[in-house]
Design a protein around this motif. Structure first.
Motif, PDB file in Angstrom:
ATOM      1  N   GLU A 107      42.078 -82.563  37.402  1.00  0.00           N
ATOM      2  CA  GLU A 107      41.356 -81.601  36.573  1.00  0.00           C
ATOM      3  C   GLU A 107      39.855 -81.612  36.811  1.00  0.00           C
ATOM      4  O   GLU A 107      39.203 -80.563  36.758  1.00  0.00           O
ATOM      5  CB  GLU A 107      41.632 -81.876  35.092  1.00  0.00           C
ATOM      6  N   ARG A 108      39.287 -82.788  37.088  1.00  0.00           N
ATOM      7  CA  ARG A 108      37.833 -82.913  37.136  1.00  0.00           C
ATOM      8  C   ARG A 108      37.260 -83.014  38.548  1.00  0.00           C
ATOM      9  O   ARG A 108      36.051 -82.858  38.719  1.00  0.00           O
ATOM     10  CB  ARG A 108      37.379 -84.115  36.305  1.00  0.00           C
ATOM     11  N   SER A 156      37.164 -78.922  34.385  1.00  0.00           N
ATOM     12  CA  SER A 156      36.288 -79.580  33.417  1.00  0.00           C
ATOM     13  C   SER A 156      35.334 -80.486  34.173  1.00  0.00           C
ATOM     14  O   SER A 156      35.737 -81.183  35.110  1.00  0.00           O
ATOM     15  CB  SER A 156      37.098 -80.408  32.413  1.00  0.00           C
ATOM     16  N   ASP A 213      33.267 -77.305  30.035  1.00  0.00           N
ATOM     17  CA  ASP A 213      34.663 -76.974  30.271  1.00  0.00           C
ATOM     18  C   ASP A 213      34.736 -75.484  30.587  1.00  0.00           C
ATOM     19  O   ASP A 213      34.280 -74.648  29.798  1.00  0.00           O
ATOM     20  CB  ASP A 213      35.520 -77.287  29.036  1.00  0.00           C
ATOM     21  N   LYS A 255      40.606 -70.903  25.948  1.00  0.00           N
ATOM     22  CA  LYS A 255      40.507 -70.776  27.404  1.00  0.00           C
ATOM     23  C   LYS A 255      40.714 -69.339  27.880  1.00  0.00           C
ATOM     24  O   LYS A 255      40.244 -68.957  28.942  1.00  0.00           O
ATOM     25  CB  LYS A 255      41.545 -71.679  28.072  1.00  0.00           C
TER      26      LYS A 255
END
Length: 594
Positions: free
Chosen positions: A129-130, A136, A141, A468
């Motif tokens: 994810e990062r 994020s 985010d 989102k």
């Protein structure tokens, strides 16, 4: 009851006429020509975002190779301070408060009443994810409303993926045929190794029990049924065109129904093996954290890039297995891309034969356009774009396309006609189970799922507590769905209007009948089938305008020399079809056929 019967039917139809989906439906049932076009549009949409997932595997492979070159551990086995947060933990160091390997503080334990996904994340999840998709970061985010810029590393991986697809397809399906032998068998070796290792982990049994233990209350959840249908359609590539395309390259007499049964069975086995691998790892993670299995991982496209890397870390020589695994995922994606893109290109070449001499140019243009359209998927909010395309461009659309496909084939063209085609082509007579599924069970199931889905429909924006997805996201999603679904009524109206005949009833009948071009592509096969049946009317409507024309067809002659076989259209909608012709006359001579 839906996947296997449709899989067999699409392969057989493609083999029978040697055409792609667009030309097939245009000739078999002009009223349903939009079904073939909708398949091509849907396949293109899926092709665009599916190749983005392939680019993730390229990214992971490059990261593993870099770690080998730098003599480092696997990149997701540490909580690197460059991207990890204080909620990141490495399972091998779960009982430590701080180690050199981790790089950031690791919580020694967490309370039972804490939310796992909100409090702690395993290093592979934060890595994905990062660092990989960067949805994020420590600064912010990202959302669909603020997707950020293009991630250049993923963009390069996407270019590489499309380049491989181009070089495999620029000469047509023949250039990829031999590669498929390897790309289809190699993944089984990797999956079996991961499964053996996974089931030996502590807590793996609990994960596997969680996988196979029924939750009967979920049967009332329409999301489960919709997800099951989507899984069947995507794993078998039903109602998207590739099966028809692949079947069109078969030899005319090939017993394709045997291959269809084998492939469907192997698909089921493969899905079970892959599920066991994932849930054995999730069971092990839940065991170490002492939390419910349902709370240890998120679903969606990222699951394969979180659960599987966990299993790879526990194998001996993990770097080698990591390279082999992500190479395997890339090959699996490549197989799907072959079918999705080539299915659409084949349909284009069938309609415009002059393009066949420019195969490389057309393929290059198609790959370039798809790459440009996929760029929003490699932004920081790209995973939300993929989710939107997958839900609307794939999920809703494919269910409806499959429903109308069944109507066009089994209710307009006719079950009896298809039976006779299969009997002549490969001496195959479908069982009562397949006939029941084709005509009644499958369309009812699909209609039920679609209606139930619409009744339970919740827009992304109203079902998104994290914010989102903005309100306009669902509007874009429905435009994606309509890009394919709208082809069905638009082409139906177009082909209906252009039919000859003084009345709309006659136009409707004409548009529902096969054209004179319908049938086997090879002339010897057409001649053999005409001899087999004894009447040319099987190949579609004839240009009959007078009673004398009808009599010249010798309508009293049996359809088949060694036994009467009724080839007339038995459609429930057009039961009086043979009584009307282009002139609008009710020809008494034609009633002999009825």
């Amino acid at each position: 009851m839906v996947g296997k019967p449709l899989y067999c039917m699409e392969l057989a139809l493609g083999q029978y006429c040697s055409l792609g989906p667009w030309s097939l439906f245009k000739r078999m049932c002009p009223l349903g020509a939009g079904v073939g076009v909708a398949m091509c549009v849907t396949a293109t949409i899926v092709c665009i975002y599916y190749n983005v997932l392939m680019s993730y595997t390229v990214f992971y492979t490059a990261a593993v190779l870099k770690s080998i070159f730098m003599a480092e551990s696997l990149p997701w086995d540490v909580c690197d301070e460059a991207w990890a947060t204080e909620h990141c933990f490495v399972r091998s160091t779960l009982n430590l408060s701080l180690t050199e390997e981790v790089g950031v503080p690791v919580v020694r334990f967490f309370q039972q009443n804490d939310s796992f996904t909100g409090r702690m994340q395993p290093s592979p999840e934060q890595y994905f994810e990062r660092y990989v998709i960067q949805s994020s970061t420590k600064e912010m985010d990202y959302t669909l409303n603020e997707p950020g810029g293009v991630i250049w590393q993923l963009a390069l991986c996407l270019i590489f993926s499309w380049a491989v697809v181009f070089f495999c397809l620029y000469k047509g399906i023949q250039s990829s045929g031999k590669a498929v032998y390897f790309t289809s068998t190699f993944p089984f070796v990797i999956l079996l190794v991961l499964m053996v290792r996974g089931v030996l982990l502590d807590g793996a049994v609990e994960g596997i029990i969680f996988l196979f233990k029924p939750q009967w209350d979920r049967l009332l959840d329409v999301t489960v049924w919709r997800s099951a249908a989507a899984q069947v359609f995507f794993s078998l590539s039903v109602a998207q065109g590739p099966l028809i395309m692949f079947g069109s390259y078969n030899k005319f007499r090939m017993k394709v129904y045997k291959d269809a049964m084998i492939v469907c069975s192997l698909d089921t086995v493969t899905s079970i093996i892959a599920s066991v691998v994932i849930f054995s790892v999730l069971g092990n993670l839940a065991h170490q954290l002492d939390v419910p299995i349902s709370s240890v991982a998120k679903g969606g496209p990222g699951l394969a890039f979180i659960a599987y890397p966990e299993a790879l870390s526990k194998l001996p020589i993990p770097h080698l297995w990591a390279v082999l695994f992500f190479f395997m995922l890339f090959l699996l994606g490549l197989d799907s891309e072959f079918g999705l893109l080539e299915g659409s290109l084949t349909a284009l070449h069938d309609e415009y034969p002059s393009l066949r001499s420019k195969k490389a140019l057309v393929t290059g243009i198609a790959c370039s356009i798809c790459f440009l359209l996929a760029l929003p998927c490699v932004t920081h909010g790209g995973l939300y774009v993929i989710d939107l395309m997958d839900t609307y461009g794939g999920g809703f659309a494919i269910i409806l396309i499959a429903f109308f496909e069944i109507l066009a084939v089994f209710w307009a063209y006719g079950m009896k006609r298809l039976q006779h085609n299969l009997d002549f082509m490969m001496k195959y007579k479908p069982s009562i189970y397949f006939r029941s599924c084709w005509v009644v069970i499958a369309p009812l199931i699909l209609l039920f799922i679609f209606i139930y889905t619409m009744a339970d429909y919740k827009p992304f924006a109203t079902n998104d507590p994290d914010g989102k997805y903005p309100k306009w996201a669902d509007g874009v999603g429905w435009l994606l769905a309509l890009a394919s679904i709208a082809q069905i009524p638009l082409w139906a109206v177009y082909n209906l209007v252009k039919q000859p005949g003084p009345t709309w009833r006659q136009k409707l009948w004409q548009a529902s009948q096969p054209t004179t071009e319908w049938g086997p592509s090879a002339q010897e096969d057409r001649d053999a089938e005409l001899s087999f049946y004894g009447m040319p009317i099987h190949y579609g409507r004839q240009s009959i305008t007078t009673e004398n024309d009808v009599m010249e067809m010798d309508v009293g002659k049996p359809y088949r020399q060694n036994g009467a076989v009724d080839l007339r259209p038995e459609s429930r909608i057009f039961s009086e079809a043979y009584s009307y012709r282009l002139s609008g006359l009710d020809n008494p001579a034609f009633t002999q056929i009825n």
